[in-house]
Scaffold this active site. Structure first.
Site, mmCIF file in Angstrom:
data_model
loop_
_atom_site.group_PDB
_atom_site.id
_atom_site.type_symbol
_atom_site.label_atom_id
_atom_site.label_comp_id
_atom_site.label_asym_id
_atom_site.label_seq_id
_atom_site.Cartn_x
_atom_site.Cartn_y
_atom_site.Cartn_z
ATOM 1 N N LYS A 74 -10.679 -15.141 -7.037
ATOM 2 C CA LYS A 74 -11.900 -14.708 -6.213
ATOM 3 C C LYS A 74 -12.732 -13.451 -6.756
ATOM 4 C CE LYS A 74 -13.477 -14.895 -1.768
ATOM 5 N NZ LYS A 74 -13.136 -14.986 -0.408
ATOM 6 N N LYS B 63 -14.983 -7.597 -3.521
ATOM 7 C CA LYS B 63 -15.478 -6.431 -3.637
ATOM 8 C C LYS B 63 -14.432 -5.204 -3.850
ATOM 9 C CE LYS B 63 -15.638 -5.735 1.318
ATOM 10 N NZ LYS B 63 -14.819 -4.513 1.655
ATOM 11 N N LYS C 265 0.791 -1.292 0.236
ATOM 12 C CA LYS C 265 0.081 0.172 0.058
ATOM 13 C C LYS C 265 0.907 1.340 -0.078
ATOM 14 C CE LYS C 265 -4.421 -1.374 2.193
ATOM 15 N NZ LYS C 265 -5.256 -1.070 3.319
#
Ligand code: TRP
Length: 334
Positions: free
Chosen positions: A197, A200, A115
């Site tokens: 997968k 979201k 990040k």
């Protein structure tokens, strides 16, 4: 009620919207989990602040997320559902644990490295993110924490923290949690890349159906889902992963077996299956969306539910914090 059951705790950051994968996970698991465990779910809004947020959008997203969970059928009577920032205990325990965490361990966190490589202005909260997460877990004396692969290292830090704690203060005030690996249910994969997968927080919107997508959007996403150049509808996850994923979704939502569905589409094209599946998804999500819209219309009611959830959560949180204060030599307020 729920006193002798093991405690499950799960937090969710407020990025993206819940997906069809979450819907399927929810209908398959939540009822059973709430019978077997004392389940705690919360919206990790404090974690959201580790990246820059537009205040108005953040508030709206927190309401929306809370409403999405309820719309999916999470029952606030049977579970404890709350907003992280509504319990000051999270931040308090996080600070105490921060003072117990070696810099070196945080430096090794791969999520921080990833990040911070993508962000220009890195704040200290992004660095101590895993400590706040550990506080979330330890505050409720959670036994089990359902987390994805990407959160494993954070889970390990949380377990290390219990060890560091016990080395300094002795045993008794914090419980050692474990990662919870749920029973392998239907795995719902990304629509464009069926090897990963459905998530979201995927940056490509076409990879997932959100539970609050408009019918038009749902139809578009399913029709453009990646399949292969073959034409016969068969279930072959090795060689026809995209189609297999659509068949899995179809099967879960229709209660028909994959074999039955393949029979139904004998001599038909993939396109037929996609059109029908899109209709099925739209129909399935309709009541969810109606419930969601109703909830979002009444923020006052949502805030009431949040407050009730926080009141429920506070009992355990206070209990732990008191022990922690006493152990560390802080005076617990009257
Ligand atoms: N970090 C988790 C995620 O990104 C969210 C989270 C915050 C969490 N606190 C937690 C998950 C405590 C489990 C337990 O998915």
């Amino acid at each position: 009620m729920g006193e002798n059951k093991k405690v499950i705790l799960s937090g969710s950051t407020v990025t993206g919207d819940l997906t069809l994968g979450n819907y399927i996970g929810a209908i398959n698991n939540w009822k059973k989990l709430q019978e077997d465990y004392n389940c705690h779910y919360f919206i990790a809004d404090l974690h959201a602040l580790t990246v820059q947020q537009d205040p108005k959008a953040l508030r709206e997203r927190c309401f929306s997320f809370f409403a999405q969970y309820l719309a999916l059928g999470l029952d606030p009577e049977e579970n404890t559902i709350f907003v992280q920032s509504h319990l000051h205990e999270h931040a308090e325990l996080a600070w105490i644990l921060t003072c117990l965490t070696p810099m070196g361990n945080l430096n090794r966190m791969t999520q921080f490295k990833d990040k911070s490589a993508q962000t220009k202005n890195i704040n200290a909260g992004l660095f101590t993110y895993p400590v706040l997460m550990a506080a979330d877990i330890l505050l409720y004396q959670a036994d089990l924490v359902p987390v994805g692969e990407d959160q494993r290292q954070h889970m390990e830090l949380c377990r290390d923290l219990v060890i560091w704690w016990e080395n300094r203060y002795g045993e008794g005030s914090l419980k050692m949690p474990e990662a919870y690996i749920g029973k392998a249910g239907a795995r719902i994969m990304s629509l464009q890349d069926p090897t990963k997968k459905m998530s979201k927080s995927d940056e490509n919107e076409k990879n997932f159906v959100s539970i609050i997508d408009s019918p038009k959007k749902i139809q578009k996403k399913i029709k453009s889902a990646q399949t292969d150049s073959d034409t016969v509808v068969t279930y072959d996850p090795e060689n026809k992963a995209g189609l297999a994923n659509l068949l899995t979704i179809y099967s879960v939502l229709s209660d028909k077996s994959v074999d039955e569905i393949c029979k139904d589409y004998e001599g038909k094209m993939y396109g037929h299956l996609k059109v029908d599946l899109a209709d099925l998804v739209v129909e399935t999500l309709k009541p969810v969306q109606e419930k969601y819209d109703d909830l979002m219309k009444n923020k006052d009611h949502l805030e009431d539910l949040m407050a009730k959830g926080a009141d429920k959560a506070r009992v355990r949180a206070q209990d732990t914090l008191k022990k922690v204060y006493e152990t560390t030599g802080l005076i617990f307020r009257r």
